[in-house]
Design an enzyme around this catalytic site. Structure first.
Site, short mmCIF file in Angstrom:
data_model
loop_
_atom_site.label_atom_id
_atom_site.label_comp_id
_atom_site.label_asym_id
_atom_site.label_seq_id
_atom_site.Cartn_x
_atom_site.Cartn_y
_atom_site.Cartn_z
N ALA A 1 5.40 -1.13 1.71
CA ALA A 1 6.55 -1.61 2.09
C ALA A 1 7.68 -0.93 3.37
O ALA A 1 8.54 -0.62 3.31
CB ALA A 1 6.67 -0.67 0.77
N ALA A 2 6.73 0.44 4.23
CA ALA A 2 7.46 0.96 4.89
C ALA A 2 7.87 -0.19 6.05
O ALA A 2 7.12 -0.73 6.62
CB ALA A 2 6.78 1.98 5.65
N PRO A 3 8.82 0.65 6.81
CA PRO A 3 9.95 1.26 6.91
C PRO A 3 10.78 0.51 4.97
O PRO A 3 11.65 1.95 4.79
CB PRO A 3 10.77 1.80 7.71
CG PRO A 3 11.11 0.46 8.28
CD PRO A 3 9.93 -0.20 8.40
N GLY B 1 13.29 -2.33 4.42
CA GLY B 1 13.75 -2.70 4.93
C GLY B 1 13.58 -4.08 3.66
O GLY B 1 14.88 -4.78 3.28
N LYS B 2 12.42 -4.74 3.84
CA LYS B 2 12.21 -5.64 2.90
C LYS B 2 12.39 -5.12 1.06
O LYS B 2 12.50 -5.84 0.23
CB LYS B 2 10.96 -6.11 3.46
CG LYS B 2 11.30 -7.09 4.08
CD LYS B 2 9.19 -8.09 4.29
CE LYS B 2 9.50 -7.99 6.26
NZ LYS B 2 9.83 -7.59 7.06
N GLU C 1 3.35 1.87 0.45
CA GLU C 1 2.78 2.60 1.68
C GLU C 1 1.96 3.03 1.59
O GLU C 1 1.42 5.09 1.13
CB GLU C 1 4.11 3.03 2.43
CG GLU C 1 4.03 3.97 3.51
CD GLU C 1 3.40 2.17 4.29
OE1 GLU C 1 2.48 2.50 5.27
OE2 GLU C 1 3.44 1.33 4.44
N ASP D 1 3.74 -7.75 3.15
CA ASP D 1 4.23 -7.76 4.79
C ASP D 1 3.03 -6.94 5.20
O ASP D 1 2.88 -5.76 5.34
CB ASP D 1 5.77 -7.45 4.72
CG ASP D 1 5.96 -7.62 6.48
OD1 ASP D 1 5.42 -8.39 6.47
OD2 ASP D 1 6.19 -6.52 6.13
N CYS E 1 3.78 -10.69 11.56
CA CYS E 1 4.83 -10.71 12.31
C CYS E 1 4.21 -10.85 14.18
O CYS E 1 4.49 -10.25 15.02
CB CYS E 1 6.05 -9.68 12.38
SG CYS E 1 4.92 -7.73 12.72
#
Length: 445
Positions: free
Chosen positions: A105-107, A109-110, A128, A173, A226
């Site tokens: 999860a970090a930082p 945003g999502k 995280e 992610d 990404c």
């Protein structure tokens, strides 16, 4: 300079579009922010904004503007987020009242996107593995006024063993080689290698396996990266689907994104074109990949309940005087620190939890020292000192200075109607309780 091996592979991936891809690296990168609906209706922002098509609350701003320096950023009115990074969370379609996991999860945003979609109802678990990044995640959840989040610092394997079949929706992610961030982050370019891609793909498959065991039958899982590397994208999804027959790829209505491809995958699983590609030469954003998976059958687990403590008299007195009404939930005490957690909060024994919900404050004998998180969550209170967002009073407050105050007792300091933190009024002066670690110096303004 982009690695030649990377360029050779992209030429094969993109064919005739390769030149357009290269030209996109010569253009300024897009920058964006996302309005936070948990803070109520957003004010007119003093920036040149254009909508991001795939995120209703997302906007592009001009590269020369500095929204991170505005007091409304500190108040959690918006979150600075790269536009393509806004894409995976909406694909999850998280709903209020569900139990949702953001596994990497970090930082934040999502996670804050998911929190907005859930509208404060249900349980959002944000995990995280890196302790340093988990602390940043926790701080961002606090700044954005998220009350129904449990922030953990655990391995995916530990969570998988603890919560089989427990979550309605899971976002993965995944940590990746970062090829899509070459234009944004020099470190991603410096660390690139074929070996790094191989190691990333191996780690991603293990994370995805852990996530799959935690999803309820009928639940949805979004896997995103990404990077452009097929081994971490379509190739990874293909390998997972072959060993996980309970899962299938969902076809999404997302006209802004390109389809996935099976062309560079050896012995591909069916329907990899249902994966989504975000190419920087086809949209205003960096490179991303996403796959939306559904679990069709399997074991259904249940998150065990944790006995909540009763709210102490010190909180009841403070809440009554300040006019605070908490949502449905339960109290959790960690030593002298009091939290208000979603009723779905699991048993935390043995887990490294940074934030089990909304921090209410610290109990000090027969009184309560209210938390900064509580101030950021509150939209109003019995005693508020509201100053113009760009005025000298707010600039002074963010630097830790005292302000004039005609009231007595705890006061919510607001910038243009949005809460920033606490002050305590006495003798016509407001003693500043803005956290020292967040204070700015005069050069920041």
């Amino acid at each position: 300079m982009l690695p030649q091996e990377f360029l050779d592979r992209l030429r094969g991936q993109l064919g005739e579009a390769f030149d357009a891809f290269l030209q996109s690296y010569e253009k300024p990168r897009a920058v964006g922010l996302r309005i936070n609906p948990l803070k109520g209706k957003a004010p007119p922002l003093p920036f040149s904004l254009e909508p991001v098509p795939w995120e209703p609350n997302g906007f592009y701003y001009q590269p020369g503007e500095r929204p991170g320096l505005h007091p409304w950023h500190e108040a959690g009115v918006y979150y600075l987020q790269e536009p393509s990074a806004m894409a995976p969370a909406p694909l999850l379609e998280a709903q209020p009242g569900e139990i949702v996991l953001d596994l990497c999860a970090a930082p934040g945003g999502k996670s804050t996107q998911l929190a907005a979609a859930m509208d404060g109802r249900g349980l959002l678990v944000c995990n995280e593995y890196s302790p340093k990044r988990a602390k940043i995640l926790s701080q961002n959840m606090e700044r954005m006024g998220v009350a129904n989040a449990l922030v953990l610092n655990e391995t995916p394997a530990a969570l998988a063993a603890r919560f089989p079949g427990c979550f309605d929706r899971i976002l993965v992610d995944a940590p990746c080689s970062g090829e899509g961030m070459f234009r944004k982050e020099a470190a991603a370019l410096e660390d690139w290698s074929r070996e790094n891609i191989r190691q990333c793909a191996q780690r991603q498959l293990e994370i995805l396996r852990c996530a799959s065991t935690m999803l309820r039958p009928g639940g949805r899982l979004v896997y995103s990266t990404c990077t452009f590397a097929p081994e971490e994208d379509e190739g990874l999804i293909s390998a997972f689907l072959k060993e996980s027959p309970a899962f299938s790829l969902l076809k999404m209505d997302a006209p802004w994104f390109a389809q996935g491809s099976s062309r560079l995958v050896e012995n591909p699983a069916p329907e990899l074109e249902r994966c989504l590609r975000l190419w920087p030469h086809l949209l205003r954003g960096e490179g991303h990949f996403a796959a939306v998976l559904q679990k069709n059958d399997g074991f259904a687990g249940e998150i065990s309940a944790m006995k909540g403590e009763k709210l102490p008299t010190a909180w009841q007195d403070f809440a009554s005087a300040f006019g605070i009404a908490l949502p449905e939930g339960k109290a959790v005490a960690f030593g002298q620190n009091l939290f208000w957690a979603p009723k779905e909060l699991p048993d935390l024994k043995g887990l490294r939890a940074l934030r089990p919900g909304l921090a209410l404050g610290e109990l000090r004998k027969d009184r309560l020292l209210p938390s900064h998180a509580l101030a950021l969550w509150l939209k109003t209170g019995a005693s508020c000192a509201n100053f113009p967002a760009e005025g000298p009073e707010i600039a002074a407050y963010l630097q830790g200075e005292t302000l004039p105050c005609p009231e007595k007792g705890w006061t919510l300091v607001q910038a243009g109607g949005f809460s920033l933190g606490w002050g305590k009024c006495s003798g016509g002066q407001l003693k500043n309780h803005y956290p020292k670690g967040l204070r700015r110096n005069a050069a920041s303004f």
